[in-house]
Design an enzyme around this catalytic site. Structure first.
Site, short mmCIF file in Angstrom:
data_model
loop_
_atom_site.label_atom_id
_atom_site.label_comp_id
_atom_site.label_asym_id
_atom_site.label_seq_id
_atom_site.Cartn_x
_atom_site.Cartn_y
_atom_site.Cartn_z
CG HIS A 82 3.87 -1.61 11.69
ND1 HIS A 82 4.64 -0.49 11.90
CD2 HIS A 82 3.14 -1.36 10.58
CE1 HIS A 82 4.37 0.42 10.96
NE2 HIS A 82 3.46 -0.10 10.14
CG HIS A 132 -0.36 0.07 2.53
ND1 HIS A 132 0.42 -0.93 3.08
CD2 HIS A 132 -0.42 1.04 3.50
CE1 HIS A 132 0.81 -0.58 4.29
NE2 HIS A 132 0.33 0.61 4.56
CG ASP A 143 0.51 -1.28 8.01
OD1 ASP A 143 1.40 -2.10 8.29
OD2 ASP A 143 0.70 -0.05 8.01
CG HIS A 150 -0.02 4.40 4.69
ND1 HIS A 150 -0.77 3.71 5.63
CD2 HIS A 150 -0.88 5.29 4.12
CE1 HIS A 150 -2.01 4.18 5.64
NE2 HIS A 150 -2.10 5.14 4.73
CG HIS A 160 -4.07 0.18 6.85
ND1 HIS A 160 -4.09 0.75 8.10
CD2 HIS A 160 -2.89 0.55 6.28
CE1 HIS A 160 -2.97 1.43 8.28
NE2 HIS A 160 -2.24 1.32 7.20
CG ASP A 165 4.80 3.23 7.59
OD1 ASP A 165 3.94 3.59 6.77
OD2 ASP A 165 4.55 2.47 8.55
CG HIS A 166 4.21 -0.11 4.65
ND1 HIS A 166 4.13 -1.43 5.01
CD2 HIS A 166 3.71 0.58 5.71
CE1 HIS A 166 3.61 -1.55 6.22
NE2 HIS A 166 3.34 -0.33 6.66
#
Length: 241
Positions: A171, A56, A133, A58, A114, A60-61
């Site tokens: 995570h 996805h 996530d 975001h 998400h 942080d990915h």
């Protein structure tokens, strides 16, 4: 020969997952939130990088994607529905598409909730789910874009996967998730055992993932939710817990 995998800690509490098809040496990374830890691991192993698999949009990915693409000339795959918010995708993917890593083949599972375009990757030798996530050990992702109904339907798609499926999430949230899970399901003996195991692992600085889908079915309150309304209530409670 099977697919091998290892979690690489990135950023503060993310995991990227390094995958290698042992029969061919084809190597991929799932959700590289930053590049440096991936580069160090590849250097230590004397390996290149062939694919970057994104779940996805975001940051942080995806944060390490362009650096890794440039250095290793890796092809980037990710959800077609989110490609307008991601690095350029060489392989835009939709539900039930296939990703071939040497002799290992992964199936794309669309899992909105998400984010609206979130996807997971399922490989069957050994069975492993790279779920970003959407599903965490003892938890699920926040509903930033989707609805509880969408998340419930997404998690329901895992019903046909075997119990031994490795749950390779994005995570290290299991310890905090265990506190909420035992709060809402205090009489679950499997959950109490898992919570104790998680505390012991984290006390030693060890990862709590991958877990297995069978373990999550026995302990994860979100995966055990009877319907979307129950999941919605749990998610609202978790958000303020």
């Amino acid at each position: 020969m099977p697919l091998t995998m290892r979690a690489i800690p990135v950023l503060s509490d993310n995991y990227a997952w390094l995958l290698r098809d042992e029969s061919t040496g084809i190597t991929a990374v799932v959700d590289p939130g930053e590049a440096a830890p991936i580069e160090r691991t590849l250097e230590q192993e004397g390996s290149g990088l062939d694919f970057i698999l994104l779940t996805h949009h975001h940051h942080d990915h995806i944060g390490g994607t362009e650096t890794l693409r440039t250095r290793y000339h890796a092809a980037v795959a990710g959800p077609a529905a989110e490609q307008h918010r991601m690095p350029h995708l060489d392989l835009p993917l939709n539900d039930n598409d296939r990703v071939k890593l040497g002799q290992s083949t992964g199936r794309v599972i669309a899992m909105p909730g998400h984010t609206l375009g979130h996807i997971s990757y399922y490989f069957d030798q050994p069975p492993a789910l790279f779920c970003g996530d959407t599903l965490f050990s003892l938890g699920c992702g926040r509903l930033f874009e989707g609805t509880a109904q969408q998340m419930f339907a997404s998690l329901a798609r895992l019903r046909d996967l075997p119990d031994q499926t490795l749950v390779c999430c994005g995570h290290e949230y299991t310890l905090s998730n265990s506190l909420f899970a035992t709060h809402v399901d205090p009489e679950n003996p499997a959950l109490r055992t898992r919570a104790e195991e998680v505390r012991a692992l984290r006390d030693k600085g060890l990862p709590t993932v991958p877990s297995t889908l069978g373990l999550e079915r026995a302990t994860n309150p979100f995966l055990r939710a009877a319907n979307a309304d129950v999941l919605a209530t749990l998610r609202k409670q978790k958000d303020v817990f």
